[in-house]
Design an enzyme around this catalytic site. Structure first.
Site, PDB file in Angstrom:
ATOM      1  N   ASP A 172       0.835  -1.203   0.000  1.00 16.84           N
ATOM      2  CA  ASP A 172       0.000   0.000   0.000  1.00 16.84           C
ATOM      3  C   ASP A 172       0.876   1.262   0.000  1.00 16.84           C
ATOM      4  O   ASP A 172       1.766   1.398   0.843  1.00 16.84           O
ATOM      5  CB  ASP A 172      -0.855  -0.026   1.277  1.00 16.84           C
ATOM      6  CG  ASP A 172      -1.770   1.177   1.379  1.00 16.84           C
ATOM      7  OD1 ASP A 172      -2.686   1.289   0.566  1.00 16.84           O
ATOM      8  OD2 ASP A 172      -1.553   2.017   2.279  1.00 16.84           O
ATOM      9  N   GLU A 195       1.226  -0.724  -4.987  1.00 17.09           N
ATOM     10  CA  GLU A 195       0.283   0.338  -5.360  1.00 17.09           C
ATOM     11  C   GLU A 195       1.088   1.603  -5.646  1.00 17.09           C
ATOM     12  O   GLU A 195       1.624   2.229  -4.739  1.00 17.09           O
ATOM     13  CB  GLU A 195      -0.713   0.613  -4.232  1.00 17.09           C
ATOM     14  CG  GLU A 195      -1.775   1.599  -4.674  1.00 17.09           C
ATOM     15  CD  GLU A 195      -2.305   2.505  -3.568  1.00 17.09           C
ATOM     16  OE1 GLU A 195      -3.378   3.076  -3.749  1.00 17.09           O
ATOM     17  OE2 GLU A 195      -1.634   2.670  -2.529  1.00 17.09           O
TER      18      GLU A 195
END
Ligand code: NOJ
Length: 547
Positions: free
Chosen positions: A197, A254
């Site tokens: 993330d 990401e």
């Protein structure tokens, strides 16, 4: 060497919204396990779970207070182990979200850093400034300054997202070691990969620099905290160690604002970093009709297919021979495909065909296979988002009514895209016996049970599409986008003697295309095919093979 993830077809599950097994209105791990037959029927082979760790849920799990335990609302460690093994028994791999840029302010490290300014954990975070003066004018992604006061010391701590999510200091070797240990803890449990993330933000520039902006403004200062060269330096040892210990682990990063060249750097096997990168850069919107009196943020913007075509061509071409592009239309951070882009169900299916048959790893956001739209929220407060309140204030000043604002934001915001999975046409949709955690009015008439039973449904179209994607031609074949007008999107996949053409009508008018490809292998909508001409109904799509 071919890896399992080169053939991954990922299904993204937002755990709070998928299936509630204990009837508290919040989805959980046991609920996901119950729905494995549905996942198998759909044909996906990998599941990505949004965060399920202990969390105060300020950002629905992206604010982690304990990485080594499951949030009690979603289950227990035993449930997680059970889910991993049940998925594996059914031939489905699982990747977990791994939040490495920040923790919750309720994480013991941060609590200690605040309670004891001399704590070793102080340097796990980014404290700066003095005497109540912020170090710079940088703005956070969630609105307001990145700096939050630490009243005890007159300093401030840095947070790129919510103020309850302090950023970690990756310069500190203790942080790097701790995050690696957490990752390995989960890999040891048998998961198949990690979605890293917001990893592009783990390095920050010199805090003494202000972002050029008029006095009093708080600009989001991306160049100072996105994709800095140190990201790679911090990431490489982390990735190398994981690959050494777990060579089959998928590292999916990401990389929201990464351009194609950065994505190539992050995923080139020579660089020992990630396997694949998720970019947000593929979503090209047409900003030319916006109301300039109010912020662009939550205004409805038509999708720009012409720009999209170019982007797809560039990403496919640049990543060919390097890594698999990641193909997705929606996720939990954006409005749903059917609301944001597709004008009707026909177009939504054709767009799925268009994207997922390209070279790359598809990620299907739960419910997309049913044609779900965003919910409609009834109150601005339901968005629980400062940036929405700021937007509404500006829009009200310009004469927009609350109803108009609600309509706009429900169509463009991420929260209404996180509605619960409608399994059946009954109260609470078979999701739970309790009122779901996220309320809002359903705007479509799609339910899993009915769609499974209907051979012409969205669900059954996705099933066929996924089955086709699994064939070698669409997994391994080369990709070539035909230079056509902005009315159509046509590309070719080739592998040895095999060749297929994917043709999508982007418009609401019939489309004529000259082609020698004569064997239809997947269709969406009406078409007619003669010796060398194909006619497609508005928004229809077709996959053809050479005879
Ligand atoms: C990206 C996640 O997808 C998003 O939902 C979250 O708010 C931020 N990272 C912060 O973790």
């Amino acid at each position: 060497m071919k890896k399992w993830y080169d053939e991954a077809i990922i299904y993204q599950i937002y755990p709070k919204s998928f299936q509630d097994s204990n009837n508290d209105g919040i989805g959980d791990l046991q609920g996901i396990k119950q729905r494995i037959p549905y996942l198998k029927r759909l044909g996906i082979n990998t599941v990505w779970l949004n965060p399920v760790f202990v969390s105060p849920q300020v950002d629905n799990g992206y604010d982690v207070a304990n990485y080594f335990a499951i949030d009690e609302k979603m289950g227990t460690m035993a449930d997680m182990e059970d889910l991993i093994s049940a998925l594996h028994q059914n031939g489905i791999r699982i990747i977990m979200d791994f939040v490495l840029n920040h923790t919750s302010d309720q994480h013991p490290w941060f609590k200690d850093a605040i309670a004891n300014p001399k704590s070793i954990y102080r340097d796990y975070y980014l404290f700066a400034g003095e005497n109540g003066h912020r170090p710079n004018n940088w703005g956070s992604f969630f609105g307001g300054s990145v700096w939050e006061p630490d009243p005890k010391t007159g300093q401030f701590y840095f947070h790129l997202f919510d103020k309850h999510m302090p950023d970690l200091n990756w310069k500190n070797p203790g942080v790097r070691k701790a995050m690696l240990d957490i990752a390995e803890f989960w890999l040891k449990k048998g998961i198949d990969g990690l979605r890293l993330d917001a990893f592009i933000h783990i390095a920050k520039a010199d805090f003494r620099q202000n972002y050029p902006a008029p006095e009093g403004q708080i600009p989001v200062a991306e160049p100072f905290f996105a994709n800095l060269p140190e990201v790679v330096h911090y990431l490489r040892p982390f990735c190398q160690q994981i690959k050494q210990d777990y060579p089959d682990c998928l590292l999916l990063g990401e990389a929201a604002s990464a351009n194609v060249n950065l994505a190539a750097t992050y995923t080139d096997p020579e660089n020992n970093l990630l396997d694949a990168a998720i970019t947000f850069r593929c979503f090209t919107e047409d900003d030319s009709h916006l109301d300039s009196a109010i912020p662009a943020a939550y205004q409805v913007k038509p999708f720009d297919f012409e720009a999209f075509k170019l982007t797809q061509m560039v990403w496919e071409q640049t990543l060919a021979g390097i890594s698999m592009p990641v193909l997705y239309w929606s996720n939990h951070d954006m409005s749903r495909l059917r609301t944001r882009i597709a004008k009707n169900d026909m177009q939504a299916k054709s767009l799925a065909m268009l994207l997922y048959l390209e070279r790359g790893i598809p990620i299907i956001y739960y419910g997309e296979e049913l044609g779900l739209t965003n919910l409609a929220f009834k109150h601005l407060a339901d968005f629980k988002d400062q940036t929405v309140f700021d937007f509404a204030k500006e829009a009200e000043k310009e004469g927009y009514s609350e109803a108009e604002i609600l309509k706009m934001v429900s169509k463009t915001h991420k929260m209404p895209a996180r509605g619960v999975m409608p399994w059946q046409r009954v109260e609470n949709y078979g999701f739970s016996k309790h009122r779901p955690w996220l309320t809002g009015e359903k705007q479509d008439d799609h339910f899993a049970e009915a769609e499974i039973a209907d051979s012409e449904s969205f669900f059954n179209f996705y099933r066929q599409l996924i089955a086709l994607k699994k064939t070698p031609l669409f997994m391994e074949g080369s990709y070539y986008l035909h230079p056509t007008s902005n009315k159509s999107f046509i590309y070719q996949r080739d592998l040895g003697d095999e060749s297929a053409l994917v043709v999508v009508n982007l418009t609401d008018k019939p489309l004529k295309v000259k082609t020698r490809y004569q064997k239809v292998i997947l269709s969406n909508g009406q078409y007619s095919l003669t010796d060398n001409e194909l006619q497609l109904a508005p928004f229809a799509g077709l996959v053809l093979e050479r005879d």
